[in-house]
Write an enzyme that holds these catalytic residues in place. Structure first.
Site, PDB file in Angstrom:
ATOM      1  N   CYS A  86       1.368  11.015  -5.616  1.00 39.51           N
ATOM      2  CA  CYS A  86       0.856  11.389  -4.295  1.00 39.51           C
ATOM      3  C   CYS A  86       2.040  11.798  -3.430  1.00 39.51           C
ATOM      4  CB  CYS A  86       0.007  10.282  -3.670  1.00 39.51           C
ATOM      5  SG  CYS A  86       0.878   8.736  -3.338  1.00 39.51           S
ATOM      6  N   ARG A 116      -2.230   6.139  -2.124  1.00 36.00           N
ATOM      7  CA  ARG A 116      -3.147   6.566  -3.184  1.00 36.00           C
ATOM      8  C   ARG A 116      -2.643   6.298  -4.602  1.00 36.00           C
ATOM      9  NH1 ARG A 116      -3.510  12.531  -1.071  1.00 36.00           N
ATOM     10  NH2 ARG A 116      -1.387  11.911  -0.521  1.00 36.00           N
ATOM     11  N   ASP A 165      -6.153  11.540   1.719  1.00 36.49           N
ATOM     12  CA  ASP A 165      -5.085  10.618   2.084  1.00 36.49           C
ATOM     13  C   ASP A 165      -5.596   9.674   3.172  1.00 36.49           C
ATOM     14  OD1 ASP A 165      -2.788   9.354   2.784  1.00 36.49           O
ATOM     15  OD2 ASP A 165      -1.572  11.171   2.890  1.00 36.49           O
TER      16      ASP A 165
HETATM   17  P1  4NP Z   1       0.179   8.480   0.098  1.00 31.06           P
HETATM   18  O1  4NP Z   1      -0.022   8.410   1.688  1.00 31.06           O
HETATM   19  O2  4NP Z   1       0.695   9.876  -0.234  1.00 31.06           O
HETATM   20  O3  4NP Z   1      -1.198   8.268  -0.427  1.00 31.06           O
HETATM   21  O4  4NP Z   1       1.145   7.389  -0.275  1.00 31.06           O
HETATM   22  C1  4NP Z   1       0.997   8.762   2.592  1.00 31.06           C
HETATM   23  C2  4NP Z   1       1.974   7.859   2.914  1.00 31.06           C
HETATM   24  C3  4NP Z   1       2.971   8.184   3.818  1.00 31.06           C
HETATM   25  C4  4NP Z   1       2.992   9.440   4.382  1.00 31.06           C
HETATM   26  C5  4NP Z   1       2.020  10.354   4.060  1.00 31.06           C
HETATM   27  C6  4NP Z   1       1.026  10.010   3.157  1.00 31.06           C
HETATM   28  N1  4NP Z   1       4.000   9.776   5.313  1.00 31.06           N
HETATM   29  O5  4NP Z   1       3.925  10.877   5.891  1.00 31.06           O
HETATM   30  O6  4NP Z   1       4.951   9.004   5.527  1.00 31.06           O
END
Ligand code: 4NP
Length: 158
Positions: free
Chosen positions: A10, A16, A126
């Site tokens: 991800c 995720r 997300d």
């Molecule tokens: P992930 O969610 O890709 O599902 O782990 C996110 C976690 C952090 C960020 C974006 C999406 N961020 O911009 O820091």
């Protein structure tokens, strides 16, 4: 292709893909399928951190333990260390394919919910910007995707 090593990808590797990794580890073990799973993020902002506390809490309700997870960033060697790199959304998929050194490596990257034969939506939303309901929905979607994954791997065993 024999699939023995799966990497879920991800953006941050704190919501995720750690969730899908934990769900997959448990359901694959239950199905007695000998498949290694791991996860990473295309970005490195959260490298070394644990999973998002909201994700940990929602996963715990469903019996999945994310407490030991530590985020790490995708690197080029992952194409050698894993058979398939399953991306959560199309943006993640583009990033993964951008790191591929050859067309064969690019072909190792797929959309998670597409490869698992899931019903639309094929992109894993997300939950990071959302509320608790979004994190609970993510757990349900992870279970659905992993059910398809187990089915696909089971069918390719024999
Ligand atoms: P992930 O969610 O890709 O599902 O782990 C996110 C976690 C952090 C960020 C974006 C999406 N961020 O911009 O820091």
């Amino acid at each position: 292709m024999t699939v023995r090593r799966l990497l879920f990808v991800c953006l941050g590797n704190i919501c995720r893909s750690p969730l899908v990794e934990a769900v997959a580890r448990k359901r694959l073990a239950e199905a007695r399928l000998d498949v290694t799973v791991a996860s990473c993020g295309t970005g490195g902002w959260h490298a070394g951190e644990g999973a998002d506390p909201r994700m940990i809490a929602a996963a715990r309700v469903a019996g999945h333990d994310l407490s030991e997870h530590r985020a790490r960033q995708l690197h080029a060697r992952d194409f050698e260390d894993y058979d398939l790199l399953l991306a959560m959304d199309r943006s993640n998929l583009r990033e993964v394919q951008g790191l591929a050194a050859t067309p064969v490596q690019a072909g190792q990257a797929m959309l998670f919910l597409e490869w698992t034969g899931s019903a639309p939506p094929l992109e894993f939303p997300d939950p990071w910007h959302g509320d608790a309901a979004g994190f609970a929905a993510a757990v349900e979607l992870a279970e659905r995707g992993v059910a398809g994954l187990v089915e696909r791997l089971r069918n390719s065993e024999g």
